[in-house]
Scaffold this motif. Structure first.
Motif, PDB file in Angstrom:
ATOM      1  N   THR A  31     -32.058  18.015   3.106  1.00  0.00           N
ATOM      2  CA  THR A  31     -30.935  17.177   2.406  1.00  0.00           C
ATOM      3  C   THR A  31     -31.450  16.316   1.484  1.00  0.00           C
ATOM      4  OG1 THR A  31     -29.470  16.830   4.477  1.00  0.00           O
ATOM      5  CG2 THR A  31     -29.218  15.555   2.684  1.00  0.00           C
ATOM      6  N   ILE A  32     -32.732  15.598   1.749  1.00  0.00           N
ATOM      7  CA  ILE A  32     -33.339  14.759   0.780  1.00  0.00           C
ATOM      8  C   ILE A  32     -33.697  15.805  -0.651  1.00  0.00           C
ATOM      9  CG2 ILE A  32     -35.275  13.496   0.287  1.00  0.00           C
ATOM     10  CD1 ILE A  32     -35.310  12.467   3.051  1.00  0.00           C
ATOM     11  N   LYS A  33     -34.197  16.889  -0.433  1.00  0.00           N
ATOM     12  CA  LYS A  33     -34.549  17.945  -1.273  1.00  0.00           C
ATOM     13  C   LYS A  33     -33.152  18.008  -2.154  1.00  0.00           C
ATOM     14  CE  LYS A  33     -34.309  22.146  -1.002  1.00  0.00           C
ATOM     15  NZ  LYS A  33     -34.541  23.802  -0.995  1.00  0.00           N
ATOM     16  N   LYS A  34     -32.061  18.479  -1.572  1.00  0.00           N
ATOM     17  CA  LYS A  34     -31.068  18.549  -2.319  1.00  0.00           C
ATOM     18  C   LYS A  34     -30.425  17.492  -3.081  1.00  0.00           C
ATOM     19  CE  LYS A  34     -29.515  22.548   0.697  1.00  0.00           C
ATOM     20  NZ  LYS A  34     -28.572  22.812   1.794  1.00  0.00           N
ATOM     21  N   SER A  35     -30.713  16.394  -2.544  1.00  0.00           N
ATOM     22  CA  SER A  35     -30.203  15.039  -3.310  1.00  0.00           C
ATOM     23  C   SER A  35     -30.756  14.635  -4.617  1.00  0.00           C
ATOM     24  CB  SER A  35     -30.601  13.559  -2.070  1.00  0.00           C
ATOM     25  OG  SER A  35     -31.760  13.511  -2.505  1.00  0.00           O
ATOM     26  N   GLY A  36     -31.874  15.405  -4.796  1.00  0.00           N
ATOM     27  CA  GLY A  36     -32.599  15.066  -6.207  1.00  0.00           C
ATOM     28  C   GLY A  36     -33.565  14.214  -6.375  1.00  0.00           C
ATOM     29  N   ALA A  37     -33.975  13.630  -5.162  1.00  0.00           N
ATOM     30  CA  ALA A  37     -34.921  12.606  -5.032  1.00  0.00           C
ATOM     31  C   ALA A  37     -36.316  13.032  -5.352  1.00  0.00           C
ATOM     32  CB  ALA A  37     -35.115  12.267  -3.549  1.00  0.00           C
ATOM     33  N   LEU A  38     -36.682  14.400  -5.301  1.00  0.00           N
ATOM     34  CA  LEU A  38     -37.835  15.181  -5.806  1.00  0.00           C
ATOM     35  C   LEU A  38     -38.163  15.045  -7.202  1.00  0.00           C
ATOM     36  CD1 LEU A  38     -38.320  17.918  -2.943  1.00  0.00           C
ATOM     37  CD2 LEU A  38     -39.294  15.505  -3.122  1.00  0.00           C
ATOM     38  N   ASN A  39     -37.052  15.015  -8.030  1.00  0.00           N
ATOM     39  CA  ASN A  39     -37.097  14.963  -9.510  1.00  0.00           C
ATOM     40  C   ASN A  39     -37.610  13.657 -10.059  1.00  0.00           C
ATOM     41  OD1 ASN A  39     -35.723  17.486  -9.383  1.00  0.00           O
ATOM     42  ND2 ASN A  39     -33.638  16.613  -9.631  1.00  0.00           N
ATOM     43  N   SER A  40     -37.777  12.760  -9.229  1.00  0.00           N
ATOM     44  CA  SER A  40     -38.340  11.458  -9.747  1.00  0.00           C
ATOM     45  C   SER A  40     -39.884  11.668  -9.916  1.00  0.00           C
ATOM     46  CB  SER A  40     -37.862  10.330  -8.792  1.00  0.00           C
ATOM     47  OG  SER A  40     -38.637   9.300  -9.061  1.00  0.00           O
ATOM     48  N   ASN A  41     -40.327  11.408 -10.948  1.00  0.00           N
ATOM     49  CA  ASN A  41     -41.924  11.166 -11.306  1.00  0.00           C
ATOM     50  C   ASN A  41     -42.712  10.222 -10.192  1.00  0.00           C
ATOM     51  OD1 ASN A  41     -41.706  12.941 -13.256  1.00  0.00           O
ATOM     52  ND2 ASN A  41     -41.285  11.400 -14.714  1.00  0.00           N
ATOM     53  N   SER A  42     -41.881   9.412  -9.622  1.00  0.00           N
ATOM     54  CA  SER A  42     -42.527   8.170  -9.042  1.00  0.00           C
ATOM     55  C   SER A  42     -42.462   8.448  -7.475  1.00  0.00           C
ATOM     56  CB  SER A  42     -42.075   6.845  -9.560  1.00  0.00           C
ATOM     57  OG  SER A  42     -40.833   6.356  -8.889  1.00  0.00           O
ATOM     58  N   PHE A  43     -41.693   9.565  -7.050  1.00  0.00           N
ATOM     59  CA  PHE A  43     -41.597   9.690  -5.758  1.00  0.00           C
ATOM     60  C   PHE A  43     -42.849   9.943  -4.962  1.00  0.00           C
ATOM     61  CE2 PHE A  43     -40.069  12.135  -1.875  1.00  0.00           C
ATOM     62  CZ  PHE A  43     -39.037  11.413  -1.576  1.00  0.00           C
ATOM     63  N   LYS A  44     -43.684  10.853  -5.371  1.00  0.00           N
ATOM     64  CA  LYS A  44     -44.917  11.128  -4.646  1.00  0.00           C
ATOM     65  C   LYS A  44     -45.798   9.704  -4.364  1.00  0.00           C
ATOM     66  CE  LYS A  44     -49.043  13.942  -4.866  1.00  0.00           C
ATOM     67  NZ  LYS A  44     -49.875  14.666  -5.670  1.00  0.00           N
ATOM     68  N   GLU A  45     -45.943   9.108  -5.538  1.00  0.00           N
ATOM     69  CA  GLU A  45     -46.613   7.853  -5.302  1.00  0.00           C
ATOM     70  C   GLU A  45     -45.978   6.752  -4.438  1.00  0.00           C
ATOM     71  OE1 GLU A  45     -47.856   4.080  -8.322  1.00  0.00           O
ATOM     72  OE2 GLU A  45     -46.607   5.591  -9.139  1.00  0.00           O
ATOM     73  N   GLN A  46     -44.717   6.564  -4.699  1.00  0.00           N
ATOM     74  CA  GLN A  46     -44.111   5.738  -3.730  1.00  0.00           C
ATOM     75  C   GLN A  46     -44.212   6.133  -2.138  1.00  0.00           C
ATOM     76  OE1 GLN A  46     -42.366   2.579  -4.648  1.00  0.00           O
ATOM     77  NE2 GLN A  46     -43.605   3.022  -6.436  1.00  0.00           N
ATOM     78  N   ALA A  47     -44.103   7.401  -1.972  1.00  0.00           N
ATOM     79  CA  ALA A  47     -44.107   7.848  -0.444  1.00  0.00           C
ATOM     80  C   ALA A  47     -45.450   7.650  -0.316  1.00  0.00           C
ATOM     81  CB  ALA A  47     -43.704   9.278  -0.470  1.00  0.00           C
ATOM     82  N   GLN A  48     -46.405   7.986  -1.041  1.00  0.00           N
ATOM     83  CA  GLN A  48     -47.906   7.814  -0.384  1.00  0.00           C
ATOM     84  C   GLN A  48     -48.179   6.359  -0.072  1.00  0.00           C
ATOM     85  OE1 GLN A  48     -50.057   9.739  -3.720  1.00  0.00           O
ATOM     86  NE2 GLN A  48     -50.113  11.550  -2.505  1.00  0.00           N
ATOM     87  N   LYS A  49     -47.778   5.595  -0.960  1.00  0.00           N
ATOM     88  CA  LYS A  49     -47.764   4.215  -0.878  1.00  0.00           C
ATOM     89  C   LYS A  49     -47.143   3.639   0.325  1.00  0.00           C
ATOM     90  CE  LYS A  49     -49.192  -0.147  -2.061  1.00  0.00           C
ATOM     91  NZ  LYS A  49     -50.754  -0.483  -1.867  1.00  0.00           N
ATOM     92  N   LEU A  50     -46.040   4.256   0.667  1.00  0.00           N
ATOM     93  CA  LEU A  50     -45.244   3.903   1.828  1.00  0.00           C
ATOM     94  C   LEU A  50     -45.963   4.334   3.282  1.00  0.00           C
ATOM     95  CD1 LEU A  50     -42.947   3.048   3.472  1.00  0.00           C
ATOM     96  CD2 LEU A  50     -41.691   4.874   2.874  1.00  0.00           C
TER      97      LEU A  50
END
Length: 319
Positions: A254-273
């Motif tokens: 569902t998160i993939k379909k939401s478009g969240a992965l299109n954000s350039n900062s998503f990976k960085e923010q997830a790793q930080k989290l």
């Protein structure tokens, strides 16, 4: 980040904003924190909530908005909730912009000595905020009365909307589904040996970071593999049920379909989290890392024994 900075600046002139402290923010002050207050609070509860949420500001300026049942309907009902415009709102929040790369920090604050957020944990709020598209912010949450806390982030969503830079509703829907899914799994496994909410949320944050490496083209099979790997890393493979694992897989799809992965900062923010979750639960993850080391050593010993057993065709016993 740009949306969040624009939101803070626009909040100064947005309709419905009231100033509750003596300091007046300048129109170009885009770092002013914003307090969201539940509409069901009494006058004394509102002041108590403001005092609780703004204690870290040490007298600095802030702004307020009121969150109503209409906000719950607008932001939460699309994800399956059943609020009405007359629904009560008690859980409240404060959001404060932080420097780039600092990640999402969430603290649930006691109100008059009691933690009145009964269901959702700080780590669950962090993961949901990440999914919704919020970046680099301190978020403080409290409630004057015992409540599950599902409406607290609705205030943050409403604050963004007043700036004219609304978050992606699909991501907001996914974020609320995430709150429901993770809080439900934690409730189902409460007091179960080998389980903690920190492990679950670390696994989900890690999965998001892994998903971001593939981008929006990631397949459902790849998501399943990522979930299996993250559950193993967090020693949850034999703790949660297959049904719960499937819920996590479905959530990430569902998160993939939401478009969240299109954000350039998503990976960085997830790793930080993920790093923040581990830092906040050192005792749990130090124990897990210690167990992983023991398992790794045992695997080496087993491999050596199996090698010599195969070589000599006999039984080897270590004393």
């Amino acid at each position: 980040m740009k949306k969040f900075m624009a939101f803070l600046a626009a909040m100064i002139i947005a309709t419905g904003v009231s100033f509750t402290n003596k300091n007046t923010a300048k129109a170009d002050d885009d770092t002013t924190p914003v307090v969201t207050l539940g509409s069901s609070l009494t006058s004394s509860q509102k002041q108590g909530t403001i005092n609780t949420l703004t204690q870290s500001l040490n007298g600095a300026s802030y702004k307020t908005i009121t969150v109503t049942g209409s906000d719950l309907v607008k932001y939460l009902n699309p994800s399956g909730e059943t609020f009405t415009t007359s629904s009560g709102v008690w859980s409240s929040a404060m959001i404060q912009k932080t420097s780039s790369g600092s990640g999402i920090n969430v603290k649930i604050l006691d109100y008059n000595g009691s933690n009145n957020i009964t269901t959702i944990t700080a780590n669950q709020y962090k993961n949901a905020a990440l999914t919704a598209g919020i970046t680099d912010a301190n978020i403080y949450i409290t409630s004057a009365t015992p409540i599950d806390g599902s409406g607290a982030l609705a205030g943050i969503y409403a604050a963004y909307a007043q700036s004219g830079n609304t978050l992606n509703q699909s991501q907001v829907n996914a974020a609320q589904s995430e709150l429901n899914t993770l809080s439900s799994i934690t409730q189902d496994n409460k007091n179960k040996d080998g389980y903690s909410d920190a492990q679950l949320n670390n696994a989900v944050a890690g999965a998001k970071a892994d998903m971001a490496k593939y981008g929006s083209n990631i397949t459902n099979n790849q998501i399943t593999t990522i979930v299996n790997n993250q559950l193993e890393k967090n020693n949850l493979t034999n703790v949660i049920t297959n049904s719960q694992k499937q819920q996590i897989i479905n959530l990430l799809i569902t998160i993939k379909k939401s478009g969240a992965l299109n954000s350039n900062s998503f990976k960085e923010q997830a790793q930080k989290l993920s790093s923040q979750i581990q830092e906040g639960a050192k005792s749990i993850f130090n124990k897990l890392n210690s167990q992983d080391t023991k398992n790794w050593i045992q695997k080496i010993i087993d491999a050596v024994i199996n090698f010599f057993k195969g070589l000599f065709g006999g039984v080897i016993v270590l004393k």
